[in-house]
Motif scaffolding. Structure first.
Motif, PDB file in Angstrom:
ATOM      1  N   PHE A  74     -24.711  63.619 -23.809  1.00  0.00           N
ATOM      2  CA  PHE A  74     -24.657  63.344 -22.380  1.00  0.00           C
ATOM      3  C   PHE A  74     -26.023  63.567 -21.738  1.00  0.00           C
ATOM      4  O   PHE A  74     -26.477  62.773 -20.907  1.00  0.00           O
ATOM      5  N   GLN A  75     -26.684  64.651 -22.110  1.00  0.00           N
ATOM      6  CA  GLN A  75     -27.983  64.969 -21.518  1.00  0.00           C
ATOM      7  C   GLN A  75     -29.045  63.945 -21.921  1.00  0.00           C
ATOM      8  O   GLN A  75     -29.839  63.494 -21.085  1.00  0.00           O
ATOM      9  N   LEU A  76     -29.063  63.570 -23.191  1.00  0.00           N
ATOM     10  CA  LEU A  76     -30.046  62.594 -23.646  1.00  0.00           C
ATOM     11  C   LEU A  76     -29.756  61.214 -23.076  1.00  0.00           C
ATOM     12  O   LEU A  76     -30.684  60.466 -22.727  1.00  0.00           O
ATOM     13  N   ASP A  77     -28.478  60.868 -22.978  1.00  0.00           N
ATOM     14  CA  ASP A  77     -28.111  59.572 -22.407  1.00  0.00           C
ATOM     15  C   ASP A  77     -28.532  59.491 -20.944  1.00  0.00           C
ATOM     16  O   ASP A  77     -29.001  58.450 -20.472  1.00  0.00           O
ATOM     17  N   ALA A  78     -28.383  60.594 -20.220  1.00  0.00           N
ATOM     18  CA  ALA A  78     -28.813  60.622 -18.819  1.00  0.00           C
ATOM     19  C   ALA A  78     -30.319  60.424 -18.705  1.00  0.00           C
ATOM     20  O   ALA A  78     -30.805  59.716 -17.810  1.00  0.00           O
ATOM     21  N   LEU A  79     -31.068  61.029 -19.618  1.00  0.00           N
ATOM     22  CA  LEU A  79     -32.524  60.877 -19.597  1.00  0.00           C
ATOM     23  C   LEU A  79     -32.933  59.440 -19.896  1.00  0.00           C
ATOM     24  O   LEU A  79     -33.828  58.881 -19.251  1.00  0.00           O
ATOM     25  N   LEU A 118     -40.019  58.386  -4.452  1.00  0.00           N
ATOM     26  CA  LEU A 118     -38.908  57.847  -3.670  1.00  0.00           C
ATOM     27  C   LEU A 118     -37.575  58.071  -4.381  1.00  0.00           C
ATOM     28  O   LEU A 118     -36.583  58.493  -3.756  1.00  0.00           O
ATOM     29  N   LEU A 119     -37.537  57.807  -5.680  1.00  0.00           N
ATOM     30  CA  LEU A 119     -36.309  58.040  -6.441  1.00  0.00           C
ATOM     31  C   LEU A 119     -35.946  59.523  -6.448  1.00  0.00           C
ATOM     32  O   LEU A 119     -34.768  59.888  -6.345  1.00  0.00           O
ATOM     33  N   TYR A 120     -36.955  60.372  -6.564  1.00  0.00           N
ATOM     34  CA  TYR A 120     -36.700  61.818  -6.559  1.00  0.00           C
ATOM     35  C   TYR A 120     -36.134  62.262  -5.212  1.00  0.00           C
ATOM     36  O   TYR A 120     -35.202  63.072  -5.151  1.00  0.00           O
ATOM     37  N   ARG A 121     -36.700  61.718  -4.146  1.00  0.00           N
ATOM     38  CA  ARG A 121     -36.232  62.092  -2.802  1.00  0.00           C
ATOM     39  C   ARG A 121     -34.787  61.657  -2.572  1.00  0.00           C
ATOM     40  O   ARG A 121     -33.999  62.371  -1.926  1.00  0.00           O
ATOM     41  N   LEU A 122     -34.408  60.511  -3.103  1.00  0.00           N
ATOM     42  CA  LEU A 122     -33.068  59.980  -2.877  1.00  0.00           C
ATOM     43  C   LEU A 122     -32.033  60.531  -3.850  1.00  0.00           C
ATOM     44  O   LEU A 122     -30.836  60.313  -3.640  1.00  0.00           O
ATOM     45  N   SER A 123     -32.471  61.223  -4.890  1.00  0.00           N
ATOM     46  CA  SER A 123     -31.511  61.696  -5.894  1.00  0.00           C
ATOM     47  C   SER A 123     -31.597  63.207  -6.092  1.00  0.00           C
ATOM     48  O   SER A 123     -30.752  63.953  -5.590  1.00  0.00           O
ATOM     49  N   VAL A 124     -32.620  63.672  -6.779  1.00  0.00           N
ATOM     50  CA  VAL A 124     -32.699  65.093  -7.136  1.00  0.00           C
ATOM     51  C   VAL A 124     -32.817  65.970  -5.896  1.00  0.00           C
ATOM     52  O   VAL A 124     -32.184  67.028  -5.800  1.00  0.00           O
ATOM     53  N   TRP A 125     -33.616  65.555  -4.929  1.00  0.00           N
ATOM     54  CA  TRP A 125     -33.820  66.382  -3.736  1.00  0.00           C
ATOM     55  C   TRP A 125     -32.531  66.531  -2.932  1.00  0.00           C
ATOM     56  O   TRP A 125     -32.306  67.554  -2.289  1.00  0.00           O
ATOM     57  N   ARG A 126     -31.691  65.523  -2.960  1.00  0.00           N
ATOM     58  CA  ARG A 126     -30.452  65.566  -2.177  1.00  0.00           C
ATOM     59  C   ARG A 126     -29.305  66.235  -2.922  1.00  0.00           C
ATOM     60  O   ARG A 126     -28.580  67.052  -2.352  1.00  0.00           O
ATOM     61  N   THR A 127     -29.140  65.876  -4.185  1.00  0.00           N
ATOM     62  CA  THR A 127     -27.940  66.312  -4.912  1.00  0.00           C
ATOM     63  C   THR A 127     -28.247  67.115  -6.165  1.00  0.00           C
ATOM     64  O   THR A 127     -27.329  67.431  -6.921  1.00  0.00           O
ATOM     65  N   ALA A 128     -29.516  67.436  -6.421  1.00  0.00           N
ATOM     66  CA  ALA A 128     -29.915  68.195  -7.615  1.00  0.00           C
ATOM     67  C   ALA A 128     -29.531  67.469  -8.899  1.00  0.00           C
ATOM     68  O   ALA A 128     -29.239  68.097  -9.920  1.00  0.00           O
ATOM     69  N   GLN A 129     -29.550  66.155  -8.864  1.00  0.00           N
ATOM     70  CA  GLN A 129     -29.263  65.360 -10.057  1.00  0.00           C
ATOM     71  C   GLN A 129     -29.964  64.012  -9.925  1.00  0.00           C
ATOM     72  O   GLN A 129     -29.955  63.397  -8.857  1.00  0.00           O
ATOM     73  N   SER A 130     -30.585  63.595 -11.008  1.00  0.00           N
ATOM     74  CA  SER A 130     -31.200  62.275 -11.015  1.00  0.00           C
ATOM     75  C   SER A 130     -30.111  61.209 -11.094  1.00  0.00           C
ATOM     76  O   SER A 130     -28.922  61.515 -11.273  1.00  0.00           O
ATOM     77  N   ILE A 131     -30.523  59.962 -10.977  1.00  0.00           N
ATOM     78  CA  ILE A 131     -29.536  58.883 -11.048  1.00  0.00           C
ATOM     79  C   ILE A 131     -28.904  58.835 -12.432  1.00  0.00           C
ATOM     80  O   ILE A 131     -27.699  58.620 -12.577  1.00  0.00           O
ATOM     81  N   GLY A 132     -29.711  59.062 -13.470  1.00  0.00           N
ATOM     82  CA  GLY A 132     -29.153  59.117 -14.816  1.00  0.00           C
ATOM     83  C   GLY A 132     -28.188  60.273 -14.998  1.00  0.00           C
ATOM     84  O   GLY A 132     -27.143  60.133 -15.641  1.00  0.00           O
TER      85      GLY A 132
END
Length: 330
Positions: A42-47, A88-102
Motif C-alpha cells: 500500500f505504501q509503495l503503491d501510494a508513492l 501547489l500539489l503539496y498545498r492542496l494535499s499534504v498541507w490540508r489533510t496530511a496525505q498526498s494524493i497517492g
C-alpha cells in the motif's frame, strides 16, 4: 403444488452446502491487516501513484510551453516550474489533510509517531485528531522534500556549468563542490539503508519520514479500494486526450503567428541578445558551441535541449526559429 415438493427435496442439498461453508475460513480472515505497520504494498503503491500524477502534470505543463515564444521560458525556468507545481500539489494535499494524493488513493495518512509513542498508541488504526502532524512539522517536511532537492539541483547545475571541481583545491568553490558531492553520496547511502529497513519492518517509507517521525497509518477503518480504479480510469482518459491533441498538432495552426513573433523578437536590439552571449541563458557561453544556424550556446544549454527533444532530434533556435539539430565548438 409441484414446486413445494421440489423445495422440500432441495433442503438436503442446501443444508449440505451450508455445513461445508461453515468449515471454510471466514472471509474476514483475509482482510485482517497487521496492527504494527501498514502493508508495504500500500505504501509503495501510494508513492508510485503520486510520482505518476506529478509526471502527468509536468508533461502537460511542458507541452503547453513547447512553442517557440515560450521555449526559452520553459528551459530557463524548468526547475522553478517543477518546484511551483510540486508546491501547489503539496498545498492542496499534504498541507490540508496530511496525505498526498497517492496516499489518499490508498487510504493512508501521515501521523506524528513521536506523539503517538507518548500516548502509547502504536496501533496503525489509531487516527485521533491529536496525532495529526503540526503545521511546523509539515513545514519542515515541505522544505526537506521540495526546497532542498530543488536547491541541490540548482547548485549541481551551477557547479557543472562553471566547472568548480576543476578549480584549484584551495578555492572555496572547489570545497563547496566536493562537500556537496559527499553530502549527496551520504544521503543516498542513508536512503538505501532506510529502504532495507522499510522492507523488513514496513515502517517509514522514506528517510525524511523517519527523521521527522512521520509514519503512514490507515486513514479509516475500511479500505476503499475503488478509488484506485477511479484514478486508473482518469489516467486512461487523460492519456487518450493527450494522444488526440498530439495527433491533431494544434500548434501548426499558429505557425505564422509564431514566425511573426520571432521576427519581432529577433529585430529588437536587446542587450541580452548580443551575438557574443548564449542564446538561451544570455550569459557568456560556458564551453561555447555554435549551432547549425550560426548562433552561440553554452554546451549545457544546447545539449540539454537536444536531449529533451530526442524524438525529433532538434529544437527551434530561440533567436531565429530555425531547427537546431547539431552543434560545433565555436
Amino acid at each position: 403444488m409441484a414446486w413445494l415438493g421440489d423445495a422440500v427435496d432441495a433442503q438436503y442439498t442446501i443444508d449440505t452446502v451450508s455445513k461445508q461453508q461453515a468449515l471454510l475460513p471466514s472471509s474476514n480472515a483475509f482482510s485482517i491487516f497487521p496492527k504494527d505497520h501498514v502493508l508495504r504494498v500500500f505504501q509503495l503503491d501510494a508513492l508510485v501513484l503520486q510520482q505518476e500524477l506529478v509526471e502527468i502534470l509536468q508533461m502537460a505543463l511542458f507541452h503547453v510551453l513547447d512553442i517557440p515564444p515560450l521555449q526559452h521560458f520553459r528551459f530557463a525556468y524548468q526547475e522553478e516550474l517543477v518546484l511551483a507545481l510540486d508546491a501547489l500539489l503539496y498545498r492542496l494535499s499534504v498541507w490540508r489533510t496530511a496525505q498526498s494524493i497517492g496516499d489518499r488513493l490508498q487510504n493512508l495518512v501521515l501521523r506524528d509517531e513521536e506523539r503517538a509513542r507518548l500516548l502509547t498508541l502504536q496501533n496503525t488504526k489509531s487516527i485521533l485528531p491529536s496525532l495529526a502532524p503540526s503545521r511546523r512539522l509539515l513545514l519542515v517536511h515541505a522544505v526537506m522534500t521540495l526546497v532542498m532537492p530543488y536547491a541541490t539541483r540548482k547548485v549541481q547545475r551551477k557547479i557543472l556549468e562553471k566547472g568548480w571541481e576543476r578549480e584549484p583545491v584551495t578555492t572555496a568553490r572547489y570545497r563547496i563542490a566536493k562537500a556537496l558531492r559527499y553530502a549527496i553520496v551520504t544521503w543516498s547511502l542513508l536512503s538505501l539503508a532506510n529502504t532495507f529497513n522499510f522492507l523488513m519492518t514496513g515502517k517509514y517509507r522514506t528517510l525524511v519520514e523517519r527523521i521527522l517521525s512521520l509514519r503512514l497509518v490507515y486513514g479509516s477503518q475500511r479500505m476503499m479500494r475503488f478509488t484506485n480504479l477511479l484514478y486508473m480510469n482518469q489516467h486512461v482518459q487523460w492519456q487518450t486526450w493527450m494522444s488526440l491533441f498530439s495527433v491533431l498538432s494544434l500548434g501548426r495552426y499558429f505557425r505564422r503567428l509564431m514566425k511573426s513573433l520571432n521576427s519581432v523578437a529577433s529585430s529588437s536590439a536587446l542587450p541580452s541578445m548580443n551575438e557574443n552571449l548564449c542564446s538561451a541563458c544570455h550569459e557568456l557561453p560556458t564551453v561555447c558551441q555554435r549551432s547549425n544556424c550560426g548562433h552561440r550556446y553554452c554546451y549545457y544549454c544546447i545539449k540539454s535541449r537536444l536531449l529533451d527533444n530526442q524524438s525529433t532530434g532538434s529544437f527551434r533556435c530561440i533567436k531565429c526559429g530555425q531547427a537546431v539539430h547539431s552543434c560545433t565548438p565555436a
